[in-house]
Design a protein around this motif. Structure first.
Motif, short mmCIF file in Angstrom:
data_model
loop_
_atom_site.label_atom_id
_atom_site.label_comp_id
_atom_site.label_asym_id
_atom_site.label_seq_id
_atom_site.Cartn_x
_atom_site.Cartn_y
_atom_site.Cartn_z
N GLU A 40 0.82 -1.20 0.00
CA GLU A 40 0.00 0.00 0.00
C GLU A 40 0.86 1.27 0.00
O GLU A 40 2.02 1.26 0.42
N ALA A 65 -4.74 1.32 -1.99
CA ALA A 65 -5.09 0.19 -1.12
C ALA A 65 -4.68 -1.14 -1.71
O ALA A 65 -4.70 -1.34 -2.93
N ARG A 69 -7.52 -5.40 1.51
CA ARG A 69 -8.04 -4.48 2.54
C ARG A 69 -9.56 -4.58 2.61
O ARG A 69 -10.24 -4.62 1.60
N HIS A 89 -8.33 -4.72 9.40
CA HIS A 89 -8.45 -4.12 8.06
C HIS A 89 -7.99 -5.07 6.96
O HIS A 89 -7.96 -4.69 5.79
#
Length: 404
Positions: A40, A65, A69, A89
């Motif tokens: 990321e 992202a 995620r 997450h």
């Protein structure tokens, strides 16, 4: 060097590291970033900087992202809030992949062993699994959790949205009565939900300079594992995941394979889960020497295994007792998070068991002790890892060490 504390950095996130964070490098310094995933691009706010070669930061905004995620199920799993969960997450299967990478990396770096690791899922899913929790009480008398690497108290909500309970990873209902009342500021609360559906609460507080423990409800809990019913101190050691004790007992028994009429060791025995399994293998003519430093745990063990006189209990520190024990055919150990350490490992190796089954809740400690075993002629011949702590960075491993 000027402190980076409070500074916001643009960081390209690299590999996962042991401890629930990923590694990034910014302007020549290592930055350990929480709330991020490998690959990321994030904006990370520095939360700790002691002026060395590294600092710590929280990802406060995701610019690019990772495909793994997901939206955390708990609103408190966020920067500056509850420090209890590390990977909410991340998709469940990716959480296990991250943990597998950590175990592999620790074995490679600390023990020189290259091994592919698979972290196995336990029954029950990612939420509602935790049966033992310690809460802290803030100045307002509300129960909560510590923020990450902080003494700050993050209060748990009385009635969170969605009906998930005050903490989504906790067993349903176990915290409801705890968060709905007010407590002495500064106290700690131990909450246990046992296998029979009972909730036990103990308040730990300091009154006039003296530490006081007060049972609010319950005190002796009931658990089921290894074909037995256990009654033990509700706030003593037992696996926090309801399926973990059975899974670990099964693997430990399979790999120990103690000979009929032989002798086995159960070190850091707790209430005797593995001792019971070993006793069934050696039979009434064999011996199981169970060593536990906690007097209440060893008393619970003796009380739970009256039908197994072949289990001989020793209350004392393992490093002090182990050299006094007669040599075993096999040894099982389940040390605390810091591991067994060189002195205990060398004492086990000196006793010469054919097999050692090592249960570990910290991959770094396991890797260090495996390296010590290797130096004394034992090779890692089996390894299984279990996701006994979903949403957190913790992982439970069972290693089989065989004398080469």
């Amino acid at each position: 060097m000027t402190s980076w504390l409070g500074r916001t950095l643009e960081a390209e996130v690299g590999a996962v590291a042991h401890g629930g964070h990923c590694v990034s490098r910014v302007d020549g310094r290592v930055v350990f970033v929480r709330h991020a995933l490998p690959g990321e691009l994030v904006l990370a706010e520095v939360t700790e900087d002691k002026g060395g070669s590294y600092c710590r930061a929280d990802a406060v905004r995701v610019l690019r992202a990772a495909p793994q995620r997901v939206t955390p199920p708990c609103p408190l799993a966020a920067p500056g809030k509850c420090g209890g969960c590390d990977w909410q997450h991340a998709a469940p299967e990716f959480q296990r992949e991250l943990k597998a990478r950590v175990v592999s990396e620790q074995l490679s770096r600390l023990a020189g062993i290259d091994r592919t690791v698979v972290v196995e899922e336990l029954p029950g899913g990612m939420l509602g699994w935790r049966t033992r929790m310690r809460l802290v009480v803030g100045r307002d008398g509300r129960a909560g959790m510590r923020a990450h690497r902080s003494h700050d108290v993050v209060p748990l909500p009385d009635s969170p949205p969605g009906g998930a309970g005050p903490c989504p990873i906790a067993r349903a209902g176990m915290l409801d009565s705890v968060v709905s009342r007010r407590w002495q500021p500064g106290a700690e609360l131990e909450v246990t939900a046992d296998a029979d559906g009972n909730t036990h609460v103990r308040e730990l507080s300091t009154v006039r300079g003296k530490r006081r423990a007060r049972h609010i409800r319950g005190g002796v809990c009931v658990e089921h594992a290894a074909g037995r019913t256990w009654k033990l101190d509700a706030h003593g050691f037992w696996q926090v995941h309801p399926a973990a004790a059975e899974a670990l007992a099964s693997v430990a028994g399979q790999w120990a394979d103690a000979p009929r009429g032989g002798r086995a060791w159960d070190l850091y025995a707790g209430a005797g889960l593995f001792a019971a399994v070993l006793a069934g293998q050696v039979g009434p003519d064999g011996e199981v020497w169970a060593v536990e430093s906690g007097r209440r745990a060893s008393a619970d063990g003796a009380a739970n295994l009256p039908d197994l006189p072949q289990v001989r209990w020793h209350s004392g520190r393992v490093e002090q007792v182990v050299r006094q024990l007669p040599e075993p055919a096999v040894a099982v150990l389940d040390p605390p998070r810091a591991g067994a350490g060189r002195a205990v490992v060398e004492s086990i190796a000196d006793a010469g068991p054919a097999r050692v089954v090592y249960v570990a809740c910290d991959p770094a400690a396991l890797a260090r002790d495996v390296a010590t075993f290797a130096g004394r002629g034992y090779e890692l011949s089996g390894l299984r890892a279990f996701d006994a702590f979903p949403m957190t960075h913790h992982v439970e491993c069972v290693a089989l060490l065989a004398r080469s």
